[in-house]
Design a protein around this motif. Structure first.
Motif, PDB file in Angstrom:
ATOM      1  N   UNK A  23       0.426  -1.440   0.077  1.00 15.43           N
ATOM      2  CA  UNK A  23      -0.406   0.281   0.293  1.00 15.43           C
ATOM      3  C   UNK A  23       1.125   1.104  -0.297  1.00 15.43           C
ATOM      4  N   UNK A  24       2.190   1.490   1.075  1.00 18.41           N
ATOM      5  CA  UNK A  24       3.304   2.317   0.696  1.00 18.41           C
ATOM      6  C   UNK A  24       4.133   2.464  -0.705  1.00 18.41           C
ATOM      7  N   UNK A  25       3.664   1.368  -1.225  1.00 13.92           N
ATOM      8  CA  UNK A  25       3.906   1.551  -2.741  1.00 13.92           C
ATOM      9  C   UNK A  25       3.241   1.979  -3.301  1.00 13.92           C
ATOM     10  N   UNK A  26       2.255   1.743  -3.227  1.00 13.17           N
ATOM     11  CA  UNK A  26       0.927   2.386  -4.164  1.00 13.17           C
ATOM     12  C   UNK A  26       0.668   4.113  -4.468  1.00 13.17           C
ATOM     13  N   UNK A  27       1.336   4.175  -2.793  1.00 16.20           N
ATOM     14  CA  UNK A  27       0.380   5.693  -2.562  1.00 16.20           C
ATOM     15  C   UNK A  27       1.906   6.623  -3.090  1.00 16.20           C
ATOM     16  N   UNK A  28       3.261   5.691  -2.630  1.00 17.50           N
ATOM     17  CA  UNK A  28       4.357   6.821  -2.972  1.00 17.50           C
ATOM     18  C   UNK A  28       4.338   6.743  -4.620  1.00 17.50           C
ATOM     19  N   UNK A  32       1.615   7.190  -6.613  1.00 10.46           N
ATOM     20  CA  UNK A  32       0.885   8.114  -6.585  1.00 10.46           C
ATOM     21  C   UNK A  32       1.272   9.104  -6.171  1.00 10.46           C
ATOM     22  N   UNK A  33       1.751   9.916  -5.871  1.00  9.12           N
ATOM     23  CA  UNK A  33       1.857  11.012  -5.226  1.00  9.12           C
ATOM     24  C   UNK A  33       3.283  11.370  -5.857  1.00  9.12           C
ATOM     25  N   UNK A  34       3.889  10.292  -6.673  1.00  8.30           N
ATOM     26  CA  UNK A  34       4.910  11.095  -7.015  1.00  8.30           C
ATOM     27  C   UNK A  34       4.376  11.039  -8.917  1.00  8.30           C
ATOM     28  N   UNK A  35       3.468  10.538  -9.741  1.00  7.91           N
ATOM     29  CA  UNK A  35       2.505  10.906 -10.520  1.00  7.91           C
ATOM     30  C   UNK A  35       1.955  11.881 -10.170  1.00  7.91           C
ATOM     31  N   UNK A  36       0.984  12.196  -9.375  1.00  6.98           N
ATOM     32  CA  UNK A  36       0.497  13.737  -9.388  1.00  6.98           C
ATOM     33  C   UNK A  36       1.529  14.465  -9.410  1.00  6.98           C
ATOM     34  N   UNK A  37       3.066  14.785  -8.648  1.00  5.93           N
ATOM     35  CA  UNK A  37       3.944  15.804  -9.313  1.00  5.93           C
ATOM     36  C   UNK A  37       4.382  15.428 -10.486  1.00  5.93           C
ATOM     37  N   UNK A  38       4.321  14.719 -10.982  1.00  2.72           N
ATOM     38  CA  UNK A  38       4.711  14.370 -12.454  1.00  2.72           C
ATOM     39  C   UNK A  38       3.908  15.109 -13.393  1.00  2.72           C
TER      40      UNK A  38
END
Lengths: 477, 214
Positions: free
Chosen positions: A47-52, A54-60
């Protein structure tokens, strides 16, 4: 979309698998009971991996937004520059009185100036598009190839480095369909495409708003948080979709791909023919100055011996010996020449044995591993042999290597040759013309050369040539 | 001495035959391909076979393969292989085909008929005749070898001649020194290379070649 392959780099969003599936027990993990079903644990790490991600993709996505707005401004500017010119001309041609001439006189220079300005801006767009291509590969897992026609004067023929004329450069830029596809991308991306990119950020912002807003109801707050979670979860997918959208406009069209390929083929063919012609000239010169000259001298010496054989047999004998020595030298030169054209062992036994023979003549410690069940076509075999020969010569001359490894194999329709040494590295194809020469020779067969040579070594050169192997000749003994 | 020749070019076959006959050797057969060579070897039981590397039908290394096949058929059959070029790879294969009675020379060596016939006789007697070019390249390959660098220039000359397969007497004659001096040099060479000394010329040559091939 779940059918897509996982992108290779770790920082690109992977395709999420089914949620809440227990992680496969790792072989190095706890033994015994840990591998049974009742050892199921909530997959926090996953789950943590997924969130990470997601956050990276949002930043991109936000970063892509920064790219989209200048693109839109530029594209609008360009359209404003380009469209009125032809419009004015059309207007002028459409009038039937004196105003027509005046309109044309005004319109033509305006058209030229606006085209020139537009071309500058188009180059900026090209820069933005190039950035978007690279980022799409890194962030969206959708790599996009460059579609452009080569710059005039840049493709080898004009080595004097002189810049092509303004007209040619304008024509090069304006006639390339990729230029206008870039413009299309800048417009679409700047007007609607960016919405896709910033959607996760928007949902996340909604979530934050839902939490911090003072007058929201519980339902609203829950909805907002749900939206944020959805945004995070969907962000990698959305980025991938954004990458595909960009690719649909920024990738080379089939036609452009073919045009590039034809250009590449024409260039490598020219180079191959040039190399061949230069080689033949060298052979002719070597024969002319070497063996031929020696044979002429031999004939004269023999003639002189014949003249004095009765009067001075001793001197005649000396001349005969001289003629014999000349023939030995002529033979040695012919041997060296033949070795340079087509080494005997290569003709006799093929690539693996020829390379082995080569290693026996080199003062290097070489470990040769070869796995060839058949022989490539003779021109390919020859190119590969001389490439290895050149590389070994480089190692001997420059690398100060203690050991060298050569690996020759044929897999998946590809002849692969690796030459690795434990020397001091720092080999640079840009400086050594030898490596360039190998590259050119391989390019004629659509072969490629890759080199890794950090300072301090080791140096690893890998060559790949697409080819089929013919079945080995059945030996007659 | 009875000799079989396998050489596909008529001019060379004819020239070789005449030259060897002029030196008193008997040519039992002169053939132009590998299959006939095998037949002639079984039929005539010659003292030595002289074989060109390139023979029909493939015109590649047919001669090497025919020579190896002939030595399998008639173990210990002395074979002298002639070629327009010499390759260490082939030299190794020939040397590995049995101990002694093997020769590998450039065709140019026939220009010096006395030396050439000497090599033929040496091979027929179970000795070795390696072309100086093979030896030169072997030595060049060993330039980084500390033991070889420790040899004096004269010792290196002796080493090269020894590796070609020449006897002490022949080396002495070649370098215009006494046989005793040659013996001293060879003892010193064997000491520096840490090789077992041997009175048998042929075993000596093989040891040296094995050492150089590393």
């Amino acid at each position: 979309m779940s059918g897509e392959a996982n992108p290779g780099t770790p920082d690109t969003p992977g395709v999420p698998g089914t949620e809440l599936v227990p992680r496969a027990a790792e072989p190095s993990g706890v033994t015994g009971t840990a591998q049974t079903r009742d050892a199921w644990e909530f997959p926090w790490a996953r789950l943590g991996d997924q969130a990470r991600k997601g956050i990276a993709a949002t930043g991109h996505g936000l970063a892509f937004l920064a790219l989209a707005l200048p693109g839109l401004v530029l594209s609008l500017l360009i359209l404003a520059l380009v469209l009125p010119g032809p419009g004015l001309v059309a207007y002028g041609l459409g009038q039937h009185h004196n105003a027509a001439g005046a309109a044309l006189v005004l319109a033509l220079p305006a058209l030229v100036v606006s085209l020139f300005l537009a071309s500058r801006l188009l180059l900026v767009i090209r820069g933005l598009a190039g950035l978007a291509r690279r980022l799409s590969g890194r962030w969206c897992g959708v790599p996009i190839a460059d579609p452009y026609l080569p710059r005039p004067g840049a493709d080898g023929q004009k080595a004097d480095g002189e810049k092509a004329g303004l007209g040619r450069r304008l024509a090069w830029l304006l006639t390339d369909p990729a230029t206008w596809r870039d413009l299309l991308w800048a417009t679409v991306n700047g007007s609607v495409g960016w919405l896709l990119a910033v959607l996760p950020a928007g949902l996340l912002a909604l979530g934050v708003l839902g939490v911090v807003a003072p007058y929201a109801s519980l339902d609203q707050r829950a909805l907002a948080i749900g939206a944020a979670v959805l945004g995070l979860w969907a962000a990698p997918w959305l980025m991938r979709g954004y990458g595909y959208l960009a690719r649909s406009m920024l990738a080379p069209t089939r036609q452009a791909e073919l045009a590039l390929q034809v250009r590449h083929l024409a260039q490598t063919r020219t180079e191959a023919l040039d190399t061949g012609a230069a080689e033949i000239r060298r052979i002719e010169r070597d024969l002319h100055d070497g063996a031929q000259a020696r044979l002429v001298a031999m004939g004269m010496t023999l003639d002189a011996a014949g003249q004095i054989i009765d009067t001075n047999p001793e001197a005649a004998r000396a001349l005969l010996h001289e003629a014999r020595d000349a023939s030995v030298k002529a033979l040695a030169e012919l041997r060296a020449l033949v070795r340079g054209i087509h080494p005997p062992v290569l003709a006799d036994r093929g690539l693996a044995d020829a390379v082995q023979a080569l290693t026996l003549d080199t003062p290097l410690r070489i470990h040769l591993a070869s796995d060839l069940h058949g022989r490539p076509a003779p021109p390919i075999e020859s190119a590969a042999y001389f490439a290895v020969s050149e590389l070994l010569a480089n190692v001997t001359k420059h690398a100060e290597a203690r050991e060298t490894w050569i690996d020759i194999r044929h897999t998946d329709g590809m002849l692969r040759i690796g030459v690795t040494d434990n020397g001091h590295g720092g080999a640079d194809p840009a400086r050594g013309s030898g490596l360039r020469g190998i590259e050119r020779r391989l390019a004629a067969f659509d072969g490629v050369l890759a080199i890794s040579s950090p300072l301090g070594g080791p140096t690893a050169v890998t060559m790949e040539i697409p080819c089929e192997l013919s079945l080995p000749k059945t030996s007659s003994s | 001495m009875r000799v079989v020749i396998a050489e596909d070019l008529f001019l060379l076959r004819d020239g070789l035959t005449r030259m060897l006959q002029a030196h008193g050797l008997e040519i039992t057969a002169a053939v132009d391909n590998g299959a006939d060579l095998l037949a002639a070897v079984t039929k005539d039981q010659p003292d030595v076979a002289i074989v060109d590397v390139r023979l029909p039908p493939t015109f590649t290394d047919e001669g090497i393969r025919a020579a190896l096949a002939a030595r399998r058929e008639a173990p210990g059959l002395p074979v002298l292989v002639l070629s327009q070029y010499v390759e260490q790879l082939y030299a190794r294969e020939l040397l590995a085909s049995g101990s002694g009675g093997i020769g590998y020379l450039l065709k140019d060596r026939v220009f010096d008929s006395a030396q050439f016939v000497d090599a033929v006789r040496r091979v027929a007697a179970g000795g070795t005749a390696m072309d100086p070019e093979v030896i030169a390249r072997l030595l060049a390959r060993n330039t980084g070898n500390a033991s070889i660098s420790a040899l004096s220039p004269r010792e290196r000359e002796v080493l090269a001649l020894m590796a070609e397969g020449r006897s002490n007497a022949a080396i002495a004659q070649r370098l215009v020194i006494t046989e005793r001096a040659v013996a001293k040099h060879t003892a010193s060479i064997f000491g520096k290379l840490n090789l077992q000394p041997s009175d048998d010329d042929n075993r000596r040559v093989l040891a040296v070649l094995a050492y150089l091939e590393g």
